[in-house]
Motif scaffolding. Structure first.
Motif, PDB file in Angstrom:
ATOM      1  N   ARG A  92      -6.743  -4.698  -0.231  1.00 39.13           N
ATOM      2  CA  ARG A  92      -5.408  -4.115  -0.415  1.00 39.13           C
ATOM      3  C   ARG A  92      -5.555  -3.067  -1.505  1.00 39.13           C
ATOM      4  NH1 ARG A  92      -1.174  -6.363   2.031  1.00 39.13           N
ATOM      5  NH2 ARG A  92      -1.371  -8.487   2.800  1.00 39.13           N
ATOM      6  N   TRP A  93      -5.058  -1.861  -1.214  1.00 35.55           N
ATOM      7  CA  TRP A  93      -5.183  -0.782  -2.170  1.00 35.55           C
ATOM      8  C   TRP A  93      -4.022   0.183  -2.033  1.00 35.55           C
ATOM      9  CZ3 TRP A  93      -6.551   4.224  -0.211  1.00 35.55           C
ATOM     10  CH2 TRP A  93      -6.907   4.247   1.131  1.00 35.55           C
ATOM     11  N   THR A  94      -3.887   1.063  -3.016  1.00 38.01           N
ATOM     12  CA  THR A  94      -2.787   2.016  -3.054  1.00 38.01           C
ATOM     13  C   THR A  94      -3.352   3.432  -3.096  1.00 38.01           C
ATOM     14  OG1 THR A  94      -1.533   0.395  -4.329  1.00 38.01           O
ATOM     15  CG2 THR A  94      -0.679   2.633  -4.290  1.00 38.01           C
ATOM     16  N   THR A  95      -2.782   4.314  -2.287  1.00 32.66           N
ATOM     17  CA  THR A  95      -3.206   5.711  -2.276  1.00 32.66           C
ATOM     18  C   THR A  95      -2.713   6.399  -3.552  1.00 32.66           C
ATOM     19  OG1 THR A  95      -1.230   6.529  -1.161  1.00 32.66           O
ATOM     20  CG2 THR A  95      -3.051   5.791   0.250  1.00 32.66           C
ATOM     21  N   ARG A  99       1.253   4.948  -1.628  1.00 33.51           N
ATOM     22  CA  ARG A  99       1.372   4.221  -0.356  1.00 33.51           C
ATOM     23  C   ARG A  99       0.395   3.038  -0.337  1.00 33.51           C
ATOM     24  NH1 ARG A  99       0.213   6.546   5.680  1.00 33.51           N
ATOM     25  NH2 ARG A  99       0.932   4.694   6.747  1.00 33.51           N
ATOM     26  N   GLU A 100       0.910   1.869   0.022  1.00 34.50           N
ATOM     27  CA  GLU A 100       0.065   0.676   0.086  1.00 34.50           C
ATOM     28  C   GLU A 100      -0.730   0.673   1.379  1.00 34.50           C
ATOM     29  OE1 GLU A 100       2.341  -2.836  -0.621  1.00 34.50           O
ATOM     30  OE2 GLU A 100       2.863  -2.223  -2.656  1.00 34.50           O
ATOM     31  N   ARG A 101      -2.014   0.344   1.271  1.00 32.73           N
ATOM     32  CA  ARG A 101      -2.904   0.321   2.434  1.00 32.73           C
ATOM     33  C   ARG A 101      -3.617  -1.032   2.494  1.00 32.73           C
ATOM     34  NH1 ARG A 101      -2.923   5.273   5.364  1.00 32.73           N
ATOM     35  NH2 ARG A 101      -4.682   4.252   6.315  1.00 32.73           N
ATOM     36  N   TRP A 102      -4.208  -1.275   3.662  1.00 36.54           N
ATOM     37  CA  TRP A 102      -4.905  -2.535   3.924  1.00 36.54           C
ATOM     38  C   TRP A 102      -6.123  -2.200   4.784  1.00 36.54           C
ATOM     39  CZ3 TRP A 102      -5.704  -5.438   8.466  1.00 36.54           C
ATOM     40  CH2 TRP A 102      -5.983  -6.785   8.294  1.00 36.54           C
ATOM     41  N   THR A 103      -7.320  -2.499   4.312  1.00 35.90           N
ATOM     42  CA  THR A 103      -8.545  -2.190   5.041  1.00 35.90           C
ATOM     43  C   THR A 103      -9.329  -3.481   5.290  1.00 35.90           C
ATOM     44  OG1 THR A 103      -8.661  -0.013   4.007  1.00 35.90           O
ATOM     45  CG2 THR A 103     -10.687  -0.861   4.984  1.00 35.90           C
TER      46      THR A 103
END
Length: 135
Positions: A92-95, A99-103
């Motif tokens: 889980r990370w943030t740009t 914007r929250e992202r999930w890889t």
């Protein structure tokens, strides 16, 4: 730090591309017309790429970045952007724009049918990744 699945798992991950590539090669050998041969060549190239990428699945932790290699793409994530590592496993990370992202980390996904030693190796790798992300 480089986190990779065991050799047996790496070979199994590459089978997703190897098996269809062999089928495409067999079809290419028997195809007579130009269009079917072209399609078989393109399929062979695509499945070969998937086979190689499947073998290379993993995570590399560098000083300020996390490199996640998947089947389709390789993603570089800044360490300070990481907000957590899930049990899936995924990052889980943030740009930079918020914007929250999930890889997902495909290399360390477990299966109920795989051996307990392999599952334990993957869980330990995810644990090491969590420790790295917290620093």
């Amino acid at each position: 730090m480089e986190l990779l699945p065991w050799g047996v798992n790496r070979v199994a991950n590459s089978a997703l591309g190897v098996i269809p590539a062999v089928v495409a090669l067999a079809y290419l050998a028997q195809a007579g017309d130009t269009l079917p041969r072209l399609v078989a060549c393109l399929a062979l190239i695509g499945f070969t790429v998937i086979a190689v990428r499947g073998y290379r699945l993993g995570v590399r932790c560098e000083h300020g970045t996390l490199v996640v290699r998947g089947y389709v793409r390789t993603l570089v994530i800044a360490r300070e952007s990481i907000t957590g590592i899930t049990d899936f496993p995924a990052v889980r990370w943030t740009t930079p724009r918020g914007r929250e992202r999930w890889t997902p980390i495909t290399a360390f996904m477990t299966n109920a049918n795989e051996g307990s030693a392999s599952q334990l190796h993957k869980l330990r790798a995810v644990g090491k990744l969590r420790q790295w992300a917290k620093r």
